[in-house]
Design an enzyme around this catalytic site. Structure first.
Site, short mmCIF file in Angstrom:
data_model
loop_
_atom_site.label_atom_id
_atom_site.label_comp_id
_atom_site.label_asym_id
_atom_site.label_seq_id
_atom_site.Cartn_x
_atom_site.Cartn_y
_atom_site.Cartn_z
N GLU A 48 16.74 65.67 31.39
CA GLU A 48 16.91 66.06 29.98
C GLU A 48 16.70 64.80 29.15
O GLU A 48 17.62 64.28 28.51
CB GLU A 48 18.33 66.63 29.75
CG GLU A 48 18.53 67.27 28.39
CD GLU A 48 19.99 67.71 28.16
OE1 GLU A 48 20.86 67.35 28.96
OE2 GLU A 48 20.23 68.39 27.15
N HIS A 104 17.83 72.00 33.05
CA HIS A 104 16.77 71.54 32.15
C HIS A 104 15.48 71.20 32.90
O HIS A 104 14.50 71.90 32.80
CB HIS A 104 17.21 70.34 31.29
CG HIS A 104 18.30 70.70 30.35
ND1 HIS A 104 18.09 71.47 29.23
CD2 HIS A 104 19.63 70.42 30.36
CE1 HIS A 104 19.23 71.65 28.59
NE2 HIS A 104 20.19 71.03 29.26
ZN LIG Z 1 23.85 71.84 30.00
#
Ligand SMILES: [Zn+2]
Ligand SMILES: *[C@@H]1O[C@H](CO)[C@@H](O)[C@H](O)[C@H]1NC(C)=O
Ligand SMILES: *[C@@H]1O[C@H](CO)[C@@H](O)[C@H](O)[C@H]1NC(C)=O
Ligand SMILES: *[C@@H]1O[C@H](CO)[C@@H](O)[C@H](O)[C@H]1NC(C)=O
Length: 533
Positions: A353, A378
């Site tokens: 991320e 992510h």
């Molecule tokens: Zn999260």
């Protein structure tokens, strides 16, 4: 006459001797089609064959989708698929795509943090009206909501105020309540001005957990909150969720503190009660989230996880580290701590991320995969790592893609640039998730699905891709095979019901329009649909 003959000669010469830059136009078109077909074969959802009923629904959906994309093509200021969620939300809700997606059964939600799952509007309308709620504020003017006075005053520099009294004194209740809501929601008309940098938005985001934390762990509020979390998912046609939680200790009116063990039991009870009331909801499981702060905290959280996982193996299913990756403490630096985990532990790491390609944080993807993570939270940066991407595919590691989260937290502005577009194009395992919807005004999962199908998927993608995303969310879940079977039978039934509802709602009334769309769609495979007239 001579001139005429000369022209003929030149023409014949041109026709038979000079073949032109493209020597064989038919061959060219064939090659071109082959490439398009090859790419289509790689896409997610291409292996889902639609029934004739589904094909009808697909046509209806494509009509809606093309209408909104065409509008966006003509008027960029109305191009919801490209706009920031805070600017697009109202327009999204007014279109036909959104109510369609809301009606659609969405399977499992595999990435959401409980403390930020519920809409802020409900929190304000419901929890802040509970008797005894207090407010104080820190030196940096951050609100803290609580139901108890602590000696260390929640790091507040002000004294405690009673919310009910402040509200009574306020000229307008609604304005007072709006003010409260601002402290637990990132919404802004001009996010680029309110949060000029990624740090600005992350600071406010992390602060909101501090603002809400003591409300969340107030036993009577916690019960209502978890019930509401399930309600919002259920109303959005999500049937099951795996929830990141730190299973915080709770406290009550009298200041009595309850252990994590108690919190877990309570969680299980609420889930069971909800399932009893709504039998086509499968329930929830917990992924224990340790905070990615310092090594002591991480070690402590691992100890807690081990105990809870031992006591509730069916409910506390795995471990993750949560918190901003860019702040540091990459997985590689905490291997010693992670080494304490039992061999059978299931891991569900947040990783990638970040926009820092080649950084220590970026390497979280590498370590998560080496540590045999079951899924990746992510995986935003994965597109930059071809080897890792291949490993994700080979090992069926499901990515938990949270489009709006990545946008609001400033990794990407125009969602058409989200790397999940590449994951869809290559059928990298993924499902759509919502991360912290309550903190950015996105109730349920439908808004994230909107961006997935409108911004990340190709123009031509419709129901088969949506169906693939829904079914994959069950595939990548940690349901047992018996639970999966039950889930799929519910899902199939609800899916059929959904198809019927769509046809009833949109099918007949707009028959004429549908026929037109039908014709357009026949041509759709090969044409780039835009620009249209
Ligand atoms: Zn999260
Ligand atoms: C879809 O149809 C194609 C061609 O008819 C077939 O080869 C394929 O196996 C089918 N896929 C599924 C998932 O049923
Ligand atoms: C708050 O939520 C609970 C359910 O958790 C509900 O019973 C109650 O009626 C709600 N109160 C208000 C004021 O909306
Ligand atoms: C959960 O439910 C069981 C059975 O109804 C009950 O005995 C127990 O006290 C409940 N636990 C919590 C923490 O609410």
């Amino acid at each position: 006459m001579r001139a005429f003959l000369l022209t003929i000669v030149v023409l014949l010469h041109w026709l038979f001797v000079y073949p032109g830059y493209i020597s064989d136009r038919n061959q060219y078109e064939q090659d071109r089609k082959q490439i398009v077909d090859d790419e289509e074969a790689l896409q997610a959802g291409n292996d889902f064959n639609l029934s004739s009923k589904e094909a009808d629904v697909d046509r209806i959906f494509m009509g809606f989708k093309e209408k909104e994309l065409t509008r966006g093509f003509r008027h960029e200021d109305q191009h919801t698929a490209a706009l920031h969620f805070f600017k697009a939300k109202k327009m999204i809700e007014k279109g036909d795509v959104f109510p369609f997606l809301k009606m659609m059964p969405k399977g499992a939600l595999l990435h959401v943090h409980d403390a930020a799952a519920v809409s802020s509007k409900w929190v304000i309308k419901n929890l802040t009206y509970m008797p005894g709620m207090l407010r104080c504020s820190t030196a940096t003017n951050r609100n803290v909501f609580t139901f108890r006075k602590l000696k260390k005053k929640h790091k507040c520099s002000s004294s405690y105020y009673r919310i009910s009294e402040e509200r009574d004194y306020a000229w307008y209740t609604s304005i007072y309540d709006d003010g409260l809501e601002k402290s637990i929601n990132l919404r802004a008309a001009y996010p680029e001005m309110v949060f000029p940098t990624l740090k600005d938005v992350w600071d406010k985001f992390q602060n909101m957990f501090g603002t809400m934390g003591d409300v969340f762990s107030y036993l009577p509020a916690f019960q209502r909150y978890i019930w509401q979390m399930l309600t919002e998912l259920y109303l959005d046609n999500v049937m099951y969720a795996e929830i990141r939680s730190s299973l915080k200790e709770l406290y009550d009116e009298k200041g009595k503190v309850y252990s994590k063990d108690f919190t877990t039991r309570l969680y299980i009870n609420i889930s069971k009660k909800f399932v009893k009331e709504y039998p086509d909801f499968l329930g929830i499981k917990i992924i224990y989230g340790g905070r990615r702060s310092d090594i002591t905290t991480i070690k402590q959280s691992i100890k807690e996880f081990i105990q809870l996982n031992k006591d509730f193996p069916e409910f506390v299913i795995g471990y993750d580290l949560v918190g901003q990756e860019d702040k540091g403490m990459p997985l590689h630096s905490v291997l010693d701590a992670l080494d304490e985990l039992p061999e059978a532990t299931r891991l569900y790491f947040h990783a990638g991320e970040t926009n820092w390609f080649g950084s220590l944080m970026d390497a979280n993807l590498l370590d998560a995969i080496l540590l045999k993570t079951k899924r990746i939270g992510h995986g935003y940066a994965l597109a930059k790592h071809p080897t890792l991407m291949q490993m994700v595919k080979t090992n069926s590691i499901g990515l938990e893609i949270s489009p709006i989260s990545n946008q609001v937290l400033n990794l990407v502005w125009d969602m058409r640039n989200h790397p999940a577009a590449m994951y869809l194009a290559e059928d990298i395992p993924m499902s759509i998730t919502n991360d912290d919807p309550g903190f950015w005004d996105a109730e349920g999962l439908s808004y994230d699905f909107y961006y997935a199908i409108m911004s990340m998927a190709p123009n031509s993608a419709g129901l088969s891709l949506l169906k693939a995303l829904v079914w994959h969310s069950i595939d990548y879940s940690t349901l047992s095979s018996a639970e999966k079977e039950k889930g799929l039978s519910i899902l199939n039934r609800r899916w059929e019901k959904f198809l019927t509802e769509v046809i009833t709602k949109w099918g007949k009334k707009k028959n004429k329009k549908l026929n037109k769309i039908n014709k357009i769609n026949k041509k759709r495979r090969l044409s780039t649909r835009f620009p249209t007239k």
